[in-house]
Design a protein around this motif. Structure first.
Motif, short mmCIF file in Angstrom:
data_model
loop_
_atom_site.label_atom_id
_atom_site.label_comp_id
_atom_site.label_asym_id
_atom_site.label_seq_id
_atom_site.Cartn_x
_atom_site.Cartn_y
_atom_site.Cartn_z
N GLY A 152 9.29 8.90 -49.78
CA GLY A 152 8.26 7.97 -49.31
C GLY A 152 8.42 7.62 -47.86
O GLY A 152 9.06 8.33 -47.08
N ASP A 153 7.80 6.50 -47.50
CA ASP A 153 7.76 6.03 -46.12
C ASP A 153 9.00 5.21 -45.79
O ASP A 153 9.40 4.34 -46.57
N TYR A 154 9.56 5.48 -44.62
CA TYR A 154 10.76 4.78 -44.15
C TYR A 154 10.60 4.41 -42.70
O TYR A 154 9.79 5.00 -41.97
N HIS A 155 11.40 3.45 -42.27
CA HIS A 155 11.53 3.12 -40.85
C HIS A 155 12.90 3.57 -40.37
O HIS A 155 13.91 3.36 -41.05
N PHE A 156 12.92 4.19 -39.21
CA PHE A 156 14.14 4.59 -38.54
C PHE A 156 14.25 3.70 -37.31
O PHE A 156 13.41 3.77 -36.41
N MET A 157 15.27 2.84 -37.29
CA MET A 157 15.41 1.86 -36.21
C MET A 157 16.71 2.09 -35.45
O MET A 157 17.74 2.36 -36.06
N VAL A 158 16.63 1.97 -34.14
CA VAL A 158 17.83 2.04 -33.31
C VAL A 158 17.85 0.82 -32.40
O VAL A 158 16.83 0.41 -31.86
N ARG A 159 19.03 0.21 -32.32
CA ARG A 159 19.27 -0.92 -31.43
C ARG A 159 20.42 -0.54 -30.50
O ARG A 159 21.44 -0.06 -30.97
N VAL A 160 20.26 -0.78 -29.22
CA VAL A 160 21.35 -0.55 -28.26
C VAL A 160 21.68 -1.89 -27.61
O VAL A 160 20.79 -2.69 -27.32
N THR A 161 22.98 -2.14 -27.44
CA THR A 161 23.46 -3.39 -26.87
C THR A 161 24.32 -3.07 -25.65
O THR A 161 25.16 -2.18 -25.70
N ASP A 162 24.10 -3.81 -24.56
CA ASP A 162 24.92 -3.59 -23.37
C ASP A 162 26.13 -4.52 -23.39
O ASP A 162 26.29 -5.34 -24.31
N GLN A 163 26.99 -4.41 -22.39
CA GLN A 163 28.22 -5.20 -22.33
C GLN A 163 27.96 -6.70 -22.23
O GLN A 163 28.78 -7.50 -22.65
#
Length: 161
Positions: free
Chosen positions: A133-144
């Motif tokens: 089925g339908d999915y979300h692919f999420m990416v989060r990037v965090t800096d220092q």
């Protein structure tokens, strides 16, 4: 008298340098979020389709003005058609349904050395027994400094052929 003038001049120079260095520290705070670059090389793209048992190739470039720290990848179902207000959307969705065995993937990755640019490449195996089925692919990037940027795309997982 000359000694007093020289001493006063030296004292004023030192005080000026102190004030400049203090105000410079205030200006040196990192106030910029990191960037998740998008383009044809970035994977997955919105609306891409994958099959159970295959892998999702994750290819993405992160940049920051001061130094990157970490990133997170999260994959979750979108069987009820919710939104994250980024790239996710405008894809043909299946009918709404209740999850039976939905895929949930959530993993943190450290970016070594705090670089200004990082080329992330990971292949994520899709379990063979999860709901299609339908999915979300999420990416989060965090800096220092703790600033974070998010990107979410819609993907579809199909049953094995």
């Amino acid at each position: 008298m000359k000694k007093n003038l020289s001493f006063a001049f030296l004292l004023s120079v030192l005080m000026s340098l102190t004030l400049v260095s203090c105000s410079k520290d205030k200006d040196d705070k990192d106030l910029e979020k990191p960037v998740i670059e998008t383009g044809s090389e970035t994977l997955p793209q919105n609306c891409q389709v994958y099959t159970k048992g295959e892998e999702i190739p994750f290819r993405c470039i992160f940049t920051d003005n001061e130094g990157l720290g970490s990133y997170n990848i999260e994959i979750h179902n979108n069987f009820e058609h919710h939104s994250h207000s980024t790239d996710a959307g405008d894809c043909v969705l299946d009918d709404k349904k209740d999850p039976v065995n939905p895929w949930v993937y959530n993993k943190d990755f450290t970016i070594p050395g705090n670089p200004l640019r990082y080329d992330a490449q990971i292949d994520i195996p899709i379990p063979a027994d999860v709901d299609a089925g339908d999915y979300h692919f999420m990416v989060r990037v965090t800096d220092q400094a703790g600033w974070q940027e998010l990107r979410a795309v819609s993907i579809k997982i199909l049953d094995s052929k």
